[in-house]
Design an enzyme around this catalytic site. Structure first.
Site, short mmCIF file in Angstrom:
data_model
loop_
_atom_site.label_atom_id
_atom_site.label_comp_id
_atom_site.label_asym_id
_atom_site.label_seq_id
_atom_site.Cartn_x
_atom_site.Cartn_y
_atom_site.Cartn_z
N HIS A 66 3.19 6.25 5.17
CA HIS A 66 3.98 5.48 6.13
C HIS A 66 3.74 6.11 7.51
CE1 HIS A 66 7.03 2.90 7.64
NE2 HIS A 66 8.12 3.45 7.13
N HIS A 96 -2.80 -2.13 5.18
CA HIS A 96 -1.38 -2.38 5.41
C HIS A 96 -0.88 -3.31 4.32
CE1 HIS A 96 2.33 -3.41 7.47
NE2 HIS A 96 2.13 -2.32 8.17
N ASP A 155 -1.43 3.27 13.20
CA ASP A 155 -1.59 4.72 13.21
C ASP A 155 -3.02 5.17 13.49
OD1 ASP A 155 1.04 5.35 12.66
OD2 ASP A 155 0.77 4.93 10.53
N1 ACO Z 1 -8.75 3.34 2.33
C1 ACO Z 1 -9.50 2.95 1.27
N2 ACO Z 1 -9.08 2.04 0.35
C2 ACO Z 1 -7.87 1.52 0.53
C3 ACO Z 1 -7.05 1.86 1.63
C4 ACO Z 1 -7.53 2.80 2.55
N3 ACO Z 1 -6.81 3.18 3.59
N4 ACO Z 1 -5.89 1.17 1.55
C5 ACO Z 1 -5.96 0.42 0.45
N5 ACO Z 1 -7.16 0.62 -0.16
C6 ACO Z 1 -7.67 -0.06 -1.35
C7 ACO Z 1 -6.91 0.40 -2.61
O1 ACO Z 1 -7.54 1.49 -3.21
C8 ACO Z 1 -6.95 -0.86 -3.46
O2 ACO Z 1 -8.24 -0.95 -4.00
P1 ACO Z 1 -8.47 -1.58 -5.49
O3 ACO Z 1 -8.03 -3.02 -5.37
O4 ACO Z 1 -9.92 -1.41 -5.77
O5 ACO Z 1 -7.59 -0.78 -6.41
C9 ACO Z 1 -6.82 -2.00 -2.44
O6 ACO Z 1 -7.36 -1.46 -1.22
C10 ACO Z 1 -5.39 -2.46 -2.23
O7 ACO Z 1 -4.62 -1.35 -1.81
P2 ACO Z 1 -3.13 -1.06 -2.21
O8 ACO Z 1 -2.96 0.42 -2.32
O9 ACO Z 1 -2.75 -1.90 -3.40
O10 ACO Z 1 -2.36 -1.61 -0.95
P3 ACO Z 1 -0.84 -1.34 -0.59
O11 ACO Z 1 -0.34 -2.56 0.11
O12 ACO Z 1 -0.08 -0.88 -1.78
O13 ACO Z 1 -0.90 -0.09 0.40
C11 ACO Z 1 -1.05 1.21 2.35
C12 ACO Z 1 -0.80 -0.19 1.78
C13 ACO Z 1 -0.07 2.22 1.72
C14 ACO Z 1 -0.80 1.16 3.85
C15 ACO Z 1 -2.51 1.61 2.04
O14 ACO Z 1 -3.39 0.70 2.65
C16 ACO Z 1 -2.80 3.05 2.51
O15 ACO Z 1 -2.53 3.99 1.76
N6 ACO Z 1 -3.37 3.22 3.74
C17 ACO Z 1 -3.65 4.54 4.28
C18 ACO Z 1 -2.37 5.18 4.82
C19 ACO Z 1 -1.90 4.53 6.10
O16 ACO Z 1 -2.66 4.34 7.03
N7 ACO Z 1 -0.60 4.24 6.13
C20 ACO Z 1 0.03 3.69 7.34
C21 ACO Z 1 0.47 2.29 7.12
S1 ACO Z 1 1.12 1.61 8.61
C22 ACO Z 1 2.66 2.28 8.71
O17 ACO Z 1 3.32 2.63 7.76
C23 ACO Z 1 3.16 2.48 10.01
#
Ligand code: ACO
Length: 435
Positions: free
Chosen positions: A268, A307, A363
């Site tokens: 987050h 996201h 971010d």
């Molecule tokens: N890098 C690489 N792969 C990713 C990323 C990433 N940053 N984010 C998601 N994926 C992939 C997952 O591995 C998944 O792949 P799969 O379908 O092969 O299993 C697919 O994309 C879907 O991802 P989920 O984890 O199901 O997406 P979710 O909506 O649950 O997560 C989140 C969203 C937590 C923001 C995620 O994208 C993440 O961890 N990002 C990196 C951390 C980040 O930048 N957080 C800030 C968010 S903005 C905020 O809170 C202000």
């Protein structure tokens, strides 16, 4: 439409049910009538991580993730960032309308007057170890505020609520600046009433021995814009925590501290700090391709990418990228920007990221700006929390005034053991008996 409904057929019983639709949604509680017999509890929906569950009706923030749209109280984020100050936007979120000139004058004056914190609160901050994470200091100190304002528990009194909201909006930068100076072993700096919200914050952060700290107006404005972009984002993890804790009628300091704790996680608000760690790890533009390959092999995540709701470019990231140009004209270019730009370019063209609709989020660039301004990465999430307090409190207020809301209490689907019994004495009691 008034007569909109869906018909569900339960093939276990061959019974059909008509569920009314409101704005295209069913009420989850309407599913409970779907039963196989009198002993059946009734149907529930199962939705881990609330992927498809609306927990409230809200008039604060509109977000269309497919089209990259973000609006506070109906105003596009781009227009607010271009034309307003953070305190105007905070007023908008909290009151529903932008302030008139008189209302703004009043609000700014009141916030200025509440910037001071009790001397005992400083002693509390003093008690933290020199290398305590500033987000931990912020979270605990906000929780401690509740002991300074015991009347805050009277959450049903609107005027009382207003007073606590004012205190939180006013004191967040002071606590954040003190957390920062504590880590450097520097004395705390009193707030200055005649400075704007961000100018005063910069003064409390960076004043040394000069008689009057002069903040750079471009940087002060950039910080103001960043605060506007971070002020609210509808039902994200920390806002949901704010609402959940507030729903038990805990006071707003306790609820805000809990929201700060949720924000601190790397998935987050903590992601901005992790982006800088990642860029440092990559080291140079030449290493970006290999790093992306490593991510695609499932060895970690690209921090600042992806996201839950945005499946198109995050509109805040676009504004932040522009703000970065302004900041770098003053501070000089942050060399990490080149790595970030290359990373963005490669990721946006790569099938792995395109297929999963992974774009830079708020971010991705904010940390690079903050670092150029002179903040340590540990401060980044604190900088996120300061403005987000306006959004949290707007949502908290809305939750308390919503007659449909009650204490938040999700259901579970129990998957543990069936009833069983303890036979004889437990191992612990047997050990006591043999001593
Ligand atoms: N890098 C690489 N792969 C990713 C990323 C990433 N940053 N984010 C998601 N994926 C992939 C997952 O591995 C998944 O792949 P799969 O379908 O092969 O299993 C697919 O994309 C879907 O991802 P989920 O984890 O199901 O997406 P979710 O909506 O649950 O997560 C989140 C969203 C937590 C923001 C995620 O994208 C993440 O961890 N990002 C990196 C951390 C980040 O930048 N957080 C800030 C968010 S903005 C905020 O809170 C202000």
């Amino acid at each position: 439409m008034a007569n909109d409904k869906v018909t569900l057929t339960d093939h276990r019983t061959q019974k059909s049910y008509e569920l009314p639709l409101n704005d295209g949604h069913i009420r989850a509680a309407d599913l409970r009538q779907i039963k196989t017999g009198p002993d059946d509890f009734g149907m529930m929906s199962y939705d881990p991580a609330f992927m498809n569950t609306a927990s409230c009706k809200s008039a604060v923030t509109y977000l269309d993730g497919e089209n990259g749209i973000l609006r506070y109280r109906g105003y596009p984020i781009e227009e607010l960032a271009e034309n307003c100050t953070f305190l105007e936007v905070a007023y908008l979120l909290l009151n529903g309308e932008l302030p008139s000139q008189n209302e703004l004058k009043d609000w700014v004056e009141q916030v200025s007057q509440h910037r001071l914190v009790h001397e005992n609160l400083k002693k509390f901050i003093d008690g933290f170890h020199y290398d305590a994470h500033p987000m931990g200091i912020l979270t605990s100190t906000v929780a401690a505020l509740s002991t300074f304002y015991p009347e805050a528990h009277n959450i049903k009194d609107k005027l009382n609520r207003k007073q606590q909201i004012l205190r939180l909006v006013a004191k967040m930068p002071t606590i954040a600046a003190y957390a920062f100076r504590h880590s450097l072993g520097l004395p705390y700096v009193f707030p200055e009433n005649d400075l704007s919200y961000t100018e005063n914050f910069m003064h409390m952060l960076w004043k040394r021995t000069e008689p009057r700290y002069q903040s750079n107006p471009v940087l002060a404005r950039a910080l103001d814009v960043l605060f506007i972009l971070h002020a609210d984002h509808e039902q994200n993890a920390s806002t949901s925590v704010m609402r959940a804790v507030g729903s038990s009628h805990a006071d707003p300091y306790a609820a805000t501290a809990a929201a700060c704790a949720a924000l601190s996680g790397p998935l987050h608000g903590g992601a901005n700090e992790e982006v800088l760690v990642m860029l440092a790890q990559i080291g140079s533009v030449d290493n970006v391709k290999d790093y992306v390959k490593h991510i695609k092999e499932g060895k970690g995540k690209l921090m600042g990418f992806g996201h839950r709701v945005y499946k198109n470019y995050d509109p805040r990231a676009r504004i932040i990228k522009r703000t970065a140009e302004e900041v770098f004209k003053v501070t000089g270019r942050n060399p990490k920007l080149d790595i970030a730009l290359e990373l963005e370019k490669i990721a946006l063209e790569d099938e792995y990221f395109v297929k999963r609709k992974l774009y830079p989020n708020v971010d991705f660039y904010s940390g690079i700006i903050y670092q150029a301004m002179g903040f340590k990465p540990e401060m980044f999430t604190v900088l996120f929390a300061i403005p987000r307090v306006a959004g949290w409190l707007a949502q908290w207020q809305e939750m308390l005034e919503d007659p449909e809301q009650k204490i938040a209490r999700p259901r579970q689907i129990y998957i543990g053991k069936e009833l069983r019994h303890v036979t004889g004495k437990s191992a612990g009691l047997r050990a006591v008996a043999s001593d």
